[in-house]
Design a protein around this motif. Sequence first.
Motif, short mmCIF file in Angstrom:
data_model
loop_
_atom_site.label_atom_id
_atom_site.label_comp_id
_atom_site.label_asym_id
_atom_site.label_seq_id
_atom_site.Cartn_x
_atom_site.Cartn_y
_atom_site.Cartn_z
N PRO A 422 8.38 -9.71 -11.64
CA PRO A 422 7.13 -9.73 -12.41
C PRO A 422 5.94 -9.43 -11.50
CG PRO A 422 8.50 -11.62 -12.95
CD PRO A 422 9.14 -10.97 -11.77
N GLY A 423 5.07 -8.54 -11.96
CA GLY A 423 3.89 -8.18 -11.18
C GLY A 423 4.08 -6.98 -10.28
N SER A 424 5.30 -6.47 -10.14
CA SER A 424 5.52 -5.31 -9.28
C SER A 424 5.36 -4.02 -10.09
CB SER A 424 6.91 -5.37 -8.64
OG SER A 424 7.91 -5.39 -9.65
N LEU A 425 4.93 -2.97 -9.41
CA LEU A 425 4.78 -1.65 -10.01
C LEU A 425 5.59 -0.68 -9.18
CD1 LEU A 425 3.46 0.39 -11.98
CD2 LEU A 425 1.54 0.54 -10.37
N LEU A 426 6.58 -0.03 -9.81
CA LEU A 426 7.50 0.85 -9.10
C LEU A 426 7.36 2.26 -9.66
CD1 LEU A 426 10.59 -1.53 -9.15
CD2 LEU A 426 8.76 -1.39 -7.47
N LEU A 427 7.17 3.21 -8.78
CA LEU A 427 6.95 4.61 -9.14
C LEU A 427 8.13 5.42 -8.61
CD1 LEU A 427 3.20 4.76 -8.02
CD2 LEU A 427 4.10 4.12 -10.26
N LEU A 428 8.89 6.04 -9.51
CA LEU A 428 10.13 6.72 -9.16
C LEU A 428 10.01 8.19 -9.55
CD1 LEU A 428 12.45 3.97 -10.65
CD2 LEU A 428 11.77 4.22 -8.27
N ASP A 429 9.85 9.03 -8.56
CA ASP A 429 9.68 10.47 -8.79
C ASP A 429 11.05 11.13 -8.75
OD1 ASP A 429 8.31 12.83 -9.24
OD2 ASP A 429 8.03 13.23 -7.12
N GLU A 430 11.44 11.76 -9.89
CA GLU A 430 12.75 12.41 -10.02
C GLU A 430 13.85 11.42 -9.63
OE1 GLU A 430 12.93 15.03 -11.54
OE2 GLU A 430 10.94 15.93 -11.33
N ILE A 431 13.90 10.33 -10.37
CA ILE A 431 14.81 9.23 -10.05
C ILE A 431 16.26 9.70 -10.00
CG2 ILE A 431 14.77 8.56 -12.51
CD1 ILE A 431 15.39 5.71 -11.60
N ALA A 432 16.95 9.29 -8.93
CA ALA A 432 18.39 9.58 -8.73
C ALA A 432 18.69 11.06 -8.76
CB ALA A 432 19.23 8.83 -9.75
N SER A 433 17.74 11.89 -8.34
CA SER A 433 18.00 13.33 -8.32
C SER A 433 18.78 13.70 -7.06
CB SER A 433 16.67 14.09 -8.34
OG SER A 433 15.90 13.79 -7.18
N GLY A 434 19.26 14.93 -7.04
CA GLY A 434 19.96 15.41 -5.86
C GLY A 434 21.46 15.23 -5.92
N THR A 435 22.01 14.94 -7.09
CA THR A 435 23.46 14.77 -7.22
C THR A 435 23.89 15.34 -8.56
OG1 THR A 435 25.28 13.19 -7.04
CG2 THR A 435 23.30 12.47 -8.23
N ASP A 436 25.13 15.11 -8.93
CA ASP A 436 25.66 15.59 -10.20
C ASP A 436 24.81 15.05 -11.35
OD1 ASP A 436 27.96 16.61 -11.97
OD2 ASP A 436 27.75 14.50 -12.55
N PRO A 437 24.33 15.94 -12.28
CA PRO A 437 23.43 15.49 -13.34
C PRO A 437 24.00 14.37 -14.20
CG PRO A 437 23.43 17.87 -13.21
CD PRO A 437 24.52 17.40 -12.30
N ALA A 438 25.27 14.44 -14.52
CA ALA A 438 25.85 13.40 -15.38
C ALA A 438 25.84 12.05 -14.68
CB ALA A 438 27.27 13.80 -15.78
N GLN A 439 26.32 12.02 -13.44
CA GLN A 439 26.35 10.76 -12.71
C GLN A 439 24.94 10.32 -12.31
OE1 GLN A 439 29.42 10.40 -9.65
NE2 GLN A 439 30.43 12.24 -10.45
N GLY A 440 24.10 11.28 -11.92
CA GLY A 440 22.73 10.94 -11.55
C GLY A 440 21.96 10.36 -12.73
N GLY A 441 22.14 10.95 -13.91
CA GLY A 441 21.48 10.45 -15.10
C GLY A 441 21.92 9.04 -15.44
N ALA A 442 23.22 8.80 -15.33
CA ALA A 442 23.74 7.46 -15.62
C ALA A 442 23.21 6.44 -14.63
CB ALA A 442 25.27 7.49 -15.58
N LEU A 443 23.18 6.82 -13.34
CA LEU A 443 22.66 5.91 -12.33
C LEU A 443 21.18 5.62 -12.60
CD1 LEU A 443 22.97 4.36 -9.68
CD2 LEU A 443 22.47 6.48 -8.46
N ALA A 444 20.42 6.65 -12.94
CA ALA A 444 18.99 6.47 -13.22
C ALA A 444 18.79 5.49 -14.38
CB ALA A 444 18.33 7.82 -13.53
#
Length: 815
Positions: A422-444
């Motif tokens: 609570p109270g944290s702000l997290l900024l994720l640019d192209e989260i979990a990118s750089g790998t297989d789209p299916a697995q990367g999307g699931a991880l994201a």
Amino acid sequence: MALPDPVRIARLAQLGDRTLAGLDWPFVVEMLASCARTPAGRRAARSVALRSDIDAITESFDEIDELRTLEERGLGSPPVSGAEEITDMLVRAARGEVLDLEDIAIVRSTLASLVALQDFLAANRNAAPVLARVGTAAIVDRALSRSFESALDEHGALSATTYPVLGELRRRIAGLERSIRDTLEGILESAEYADILQDRYVTTRGDRFVVPVKAHAKGLGLGIVHDASRTERTVFVEPAAIVPSGNQKRMAEAALRDEERRIRAELSAAAGACAEPLGIALDAGARIDLACARDQLARRLQATRPEVGRDGVLRLFAARHPVLALSMTTVVASDLVLEPRRPVLVLTGPNAGGKTIAMKTIGLCALLVRAGCFVPARDGSRVDVFDPVLADIGDMQTVHEGLSSFSAHLSTLAAMLEAAGPGSLLLLDEIASGTDPAQGGALARAVIERLADVGARIVATTHYTQVKTMHSGDARIQVSALEYRDAKPTYRVVPGEVGESHALAAAARLGLDPSLLERARELMDQGERATLEALEALAEERSRLGTQFREAQERARAIAQREAALGERESEIQGRARELEKKAAAATLRRLDEAEAEVRRRLDALRGEADERRAAEARQAIRAAREAAVGAGQAREAVSRPAQVGDHVRVIGVGVSGDVVEAGLETLEIRVGSMTVRARRGEVEIIVPERAPARAASRGGRAQTRGRDVARGAASSHHDENGGSDWRERAIRSASNTLDLRGARVEEALEKLQDFLDRAMLDSRDFVFVLHGHGTGAMKSAVRRALSSSPYVRESAPASDDQGGDALTVSRLRD
């Protein structure tokens, strides 16, 4: 397995540093420092703390508001520009070191600046109470400041006026030097030395005056040889005739140096003794300068004060990226929102479409608030305190750690998962990118869900379809698209929309072979093509609806402009009607004056005869006609029914009366002479003619003098002259006829009073009240003098006890 605390702390600290760099926070800090006016202020700006204390943040905001209040009132800004960095000098002085003359000059200017700052804040404590409270720490020993101020003269040297011994020594040295030069000039002109002088000039060697002599003459006993030229053809000799004077001069110079050092030691000791309170004063001055820098940065950013809380709310309206706002004249503004019920914002859209800029805008605004600065957004925005603010932006590949880009991203995500809460702000640019789209999307998806579960606020950019569609099954997630219109990005955030990556469109825009793009479409499976086509159709529909919406806005603006023009025309017509009414009334009065004069002539001719009664009756009839012409013979009786066609009505506050010719649900059209005006039903009252009152005919000659008062519309004075009651009894106080001047300065109050009287006359008010309070009596006296000299005011008096007493003045306006 949890990391040991030292490792975890170091990891988070490293991530915090990378976050600040990724958000371009150092650039913003440097811009803040450039707005400071002193070295201490710039140092404070460069080390500005990112606070989590709402009270401290609010106090910084209050300081900015107070600086603007001082400027708006013409009081200027705090004088901080003369202060220098003297902390090191004070430390050395406290150790017993003697400051040199340059240091003393710097300490003197700094002390004078701190004294001026202290006086300014004390004089303006009412307008700037928070700044004044800070200024209470900027206390400087006035005696110390005066001693430093008088220590130096206008040339920056120790003052001979303050220290007379210095003056005596300097005069002695100057006199000896003149004597020496005169002697040397005589030697140079002497025939005795003509053959042995190498040249005819005077110079110095080792603070001794010498003349150039040929080398072969150095043994002739001319004086003391102090130096020789490189070629040794010339020696520099101090003639024996000036040696005693030179010795005296050197002794005087030594005495002068000793006296100057004694004075510098005395001043240094005095400064060193005050090192601690002066250090506190310097810190207060730096804080005031930092507040001024925050104000200047807000002006450059066209920033506003946001609301601040601890509920994890972020509502930025028309927000602009701070770095872009500082370096570009036009920046696309967007609304960006995070709330407890929807803590995740997923930004979608094409590459180079503005997703990262929007995400950085959120992060930078969160940091600006924690630094006590306003945010570049519209009024009404809110940015709560977020701690920590962590970002995974850009390529995190680290060769020295042997990590690939994807591995570095995973390492950062692991650190964020540890820090999230609570109270944290997290900024994720192209989260979990750089790998297989299916697995990367699931991880994201899994990461976003876990972060939302622990109460964090998350902003993520993505091209993954799995992440784009999360909002359909999770109410905590909101999606926004960066607009893409006419085959190019507009950089505008569109809430609720899912943006397509537009990779093929971008490739086409950059000139790739159309056949290559067509082959890429063929290689997409049927589901991907259907999704792409559906998204493209949605984008086209959104663009079409956007165009229609803008056209509707334009039409609405045009209608509003026409309504404004009609309103102005209606006001103009009403003004002309009032003018025509005044002219008609004046013509009627002229005719009545002529008729009354005729009656008086007849009365003089018939005085004492039987026809005098008829003459008096005629004059009474004319007086009654005059009263009817100016409206004094009409009674405005309360009528509960709505006005109808044929009613005779008066427009309240305007003074126009006429007959209703058309009655609508909300408005009436009123015939005023040859003109027709429009008014709302609530703005008119029905006029019912008063039954003719039975008036005593014995008023005699008084009727003639009262006729003029009636012609001026002095209906309010009628009661006083005949009824004899106090006019204040008829003055009823309300919010609309009362001017409150409490808290204003006298000059400002008199300007407000004049404007208030102007409006009161235009509104045809009979009475006005001025609330000035008691105070020292200065405001009360100034107001009553102004009222007594105003051409609008017939008479004034203190208000009665039931009206508020002597704290108010009630005035009766002229007709």
